[in-house]
Design an enzyme around this catalytic site. Structure first.
Site, PDB file in Angstrom:
ATOM      1  CG  LEU A 126      -1.861   1.211   1.331  1.00  0.00           C
ATOM      2  CD1 LEU A 126      -2.825   1.250   0.155  1.00  0.00           C
ATOM      3  CD2 LEU A 126      -2.621   1.184   2.640  1.00  0.00           C
ATOM      4  CG  HIS A 230       8.344   4.613   9.434  1.00  0.00           C
ATOM      5  ND1 HIS A 230       7.886   5.788   8.885  1.00  0.00           N
ATOM      6  CD2 HIS A 230       9.705   4.626   9.306  1.00  0.00           C
ATOM      7  CE1 HIS A 230       8.916   6.482   8.432  1.00  0.00           C
ATOM      8  NE2 HIS A 230      10.020   5.806   8.677  1.00  0.00           N
TER       9      HIS A 230
END
Length: 348
Positions: A126, A230
């Site tokens: 993605l 992240h």
């Protein structure tokens, strides 16, 4: 209009650009031209194949602006992971050290290497390019995979997972990897990341610790990031959590990012997407809707999906009213079936 479709050979330059922009740690888009070209060919073969049960198929979609022909992003599905190349994870669990005579009860966390997700379907790749991270683009790109899976359930496992990119420092280095490198590996993260991206995982079995690792013995910087994502991955994780995905203690070997999972039939966009019959009309009043709908055809090789508010669902006839231009984009005719999903927040 925005169009999501299977990737093709002509999209190679755009896929290479996205691999360059995604950066280290995004292993499903390795910066390797040969590997990227293979992913395109493999995807084309997967979409074209007549599949009755999941195997070594990989489906890669691209998001295109039909007005400009520009590719804005990509997303993918691996039908059954770990069959040709082992899929490794750490699993964080609790071990109890107890001595009744001394009245000591001491639960401790450990990390154990395993292959528990072998055969599961993985959603991956993605990536939405920076200038286009606005509006419903990211939501559309993520949810369209579930619409395809709802339409083609025989192609996928009952269990669906997603590996989320782990936390990194200001230099882009995962703190967890810094400990792992110093203790077990003698290579930079960029090299390990590249090897994983191109499918060369043999070094993991050779060098990875074979026994449970006591979390309390790790450096503080490594402990703190176990199960953390992240900063650029936070929106993607929120999308999946809203779909019903949960973290059950499995983390990536190198950056300790969480792997989340859900049962295919329980995924929100699978449950809330429905089929409807196509009605094509040039009358704007008949097709003007109140919501932003993602709409896809029911094909595999010729899969097409778009998002629009110029489309209305009629519950009485169980039909979807759309313009001739939208029907052409989706490659559907009058009375054929499509699948639709309400993309507005809070939609039920």
């Amino acid at each position: 209009m925005l169009l999501i479709r299977p990737i093709s050979g002509t999209d190679f330059p755009a896929l290479l650009t996205m691999a360059q922009e995604s950066g280290a740690g995004f292993t499903s888009l390795p910066l390797d031209e040969q590997k990227l070209a293979h992913k395109i060919v493999h995807s084309e073969q997967s979409f074209a194949a007549d599949i009755q049960k999941p195997g070594d198929q990989g489906y890669l979609f691209v998001l295109e602006d039909t007005a400009t022909g520009e590719i804005l992003g990509a997303s993918g599905i691996e039908a059954a992971v770990g069959l040709s190349n082992p899929l490794y994870h750490f699993h964080k669990s609790t071990v109890v050290h107890q001595c009744k005579e001394l009245d000591i009860f001491n639960p401790v966390e450990v990390l154990t290497v395993g292959n528990d997700y072998t055969g599961a379907t993985e959603i991956c790749t993605l990536f939405l390019r920076e200038p286009f991270r606005v509006g419903l683009n990211g939501r559309f790109l993520s949810k369209v995979r579930f619409m395809f899976m709802a339409e083609q359930p025989q192609r996928f496992s009952k269990l669906v997972i997603a590996e989320m990119r782990g936390a990194a420092d200001e230099q882009g280095q995962p703190p967890f990897w810094n400990w792992l490198r110093n203790s077990f590996f003698n290579m930079e993260f960029s090299k390990a990341d590249y090897l994983i991206g191109v499918g060369n995982k043999g070094f993991i079995a050779d060098l990875m610790p074979r026994y449970p690792i006591y979390v309390d013995l790790l450096p503080e910087a490594a402990r703190k990031v176990i199960g953390q994502v992240h900063e650029n991955t936070v929106p993607a994780l929120k999308l999946l959590e809203n779909e019903g995905f949960m973290h059950r203690g499995y983390v990536d070997l190198f950056d300790a990012g969480p792997t989340v999972e859900a049962q295919l039939k329980q995924i929100k966009s699978v449950r809330q997407s429905h089929r409807a019959k196509v009605v094509i009309t040039s009358d704007e009043a008949l097709r003007k809707g109140q919501f932003q709908l993602a709409v896809c055809n029911c094909e595999s090789r010729e899969f097409r999906a778009t998002v629009t508010d110029d489309c209305r669902f009629d519950p009485d006839s169980h039909s979807l009213y759309m313009s001739p231009a939208m029907a052409d984009l989706l490659k559907v005719n009058e009375d054929e079936l499509v699948r639709y999903l309400n993309l507005d927040k809070g939609a039920k």
